[in-house]
Design an enzyme around this catalytic site. Sequence first.
Site, PDB file in Angstrom:
ATOM      1  N   ASN A  40      89.398 109.794 103.255  1.00 42.33           N
ATOM      2  CA  ASN A  40      90.034 108.629 102.639  1.00 42.33           C
ATOM      3  C   ASN A  40      91.538 108.727 102.870  1.00 42.33           C
ATOM      4  O   ASN A  40      92.228 109.526 102.237  1.00 42.33           O
ATOM      5  CB  ASN A  40      89.713 108.600 101.147  1.00 42.33           C
ATOM      6  N   HIS A  89      87.330  99.624 103.651  1.00 41.16           N
ATOM      7  CA  HIS A  89      88.068 100.820 103.249  1.00 41.16           C
ATOM      8  C   HIS A  89      87.126 102.013 103.321  1.00 41.16           C
ATOM      9  O   HIS A  89      85.987 101.951 102.861  1.00 41.16           O
ATOM     10  CB  HIS A  89      88.597 100.635 101.830  1.00 41.16           C
ATOM     11  N   CYS A 118      94.622 101.788  98.214  1.00 43.45           N
ATOM     12  CA  CYS A 118      93.762 101.668  99.395  1.00 43.45           C
ATOM     13  C   CYS A 118      93.585 100.231  99.883  1.00 43.45           C
ATOM     14  O   CYS A 118      93.170 100.012 101.023  1.00 43.45           O
ATOM     15  CB  CYS A 118      92.411 102.290  99.104  1.00 43.45           C
TER      16      CYS A 118
END
Length: 351
Positions: free
Chosen positions: A289, A259, A123
């Site tokens: 996500n 993020h 990520c």
Amino acid sequence: MTTASGASPTRPPLGITALGAYAPARVISNADFEARLETNAEWIESRTGIRERRFAAEDEFTSDVGVGAVRDLLARDPDALSEVDAVICATVSPDALMPSTAALIAMQVGLTGVAAFDLSTACSGFVYGLSVAQGLILAGTARRVLVVGAEALSKVVDQDDRNTAILFGDGAGAAVVGPVPQGYGFQQFVLGADGAGGSSLYIRCAATKLPGGFEMAPGVGMNGREVFKFAVRVLGDSGNEVLAKTGLTSRDVDWVVPHQANIRIIEAANERFGVPMSRTVVNVDRYGNTSSATVPLALREALDDGRIQEGHQLLLVAFGGGLSWAAGTMRWWAGTPSLQPRAAAAAEVPA
């Protein structure tokens, strides 16, 4: 690890000169999980902040969503790829271990023969990619670099695992890194990783165990409690570190672009570096996500709806498997067509 700005008396600073994004058309709501998992829509939203996410089509893979982001970039600015001679794709869901997804994307957008490679820091990959792109240009290896954060995580996540299936979605963002005017662009980056935490968040490939003997289960493995604690600490610490290296405080930040893992992580991390949620870009509720794609997707959305404007001070922060982390500061420049707000459907990422 800290990398400095690309500005010098003889070299213009470096920054983002074009930006595009793509999200697959298929929308998966929380209610879609209720029939086969022991959960309900309200519980998912209360625990994660996620209401829905996008899944790639059956015949749509990471290179395809990456190409979608590049095509969005080109639709906004047909000349955006001029002088691009390197492509970096940040991904943990590549089409194949080889060829690289970056090479497949480059081929499909007309960049045949350029340098191309994948970057795997999960990520935090897009922010890592921006820093690596800056390094390639400063070293004289490239003139401009296309950085793509692209994921088709729905292909690798066990959709019957309640711990992970509800969290992840698919999407991509693409940015061109190149020279920008004085006073704008990248200022500092802070990058790091700690392999000792690898057992807390992983995708198993060739090995069945990690150094030290930890046995990995197939697919995606995650220790949610440990990841939460790590994420809150490292986002706050790396954000504070990169601000200090830049000579800034939280009061100087116009927008944090974090993020998009979990709304509780974002809120807790913001408390650590002292920027209110009112100055934080959040779209985890609609995309979940998307790993390396979350930062560019959020950045593109905040440009389209007019929140981020020229001269704004940005703080980018991310964490991921590895365990890894990345933070960067930049003064936003909006001097090219693709960096302008989208006139129609301003808040909607193109699909």
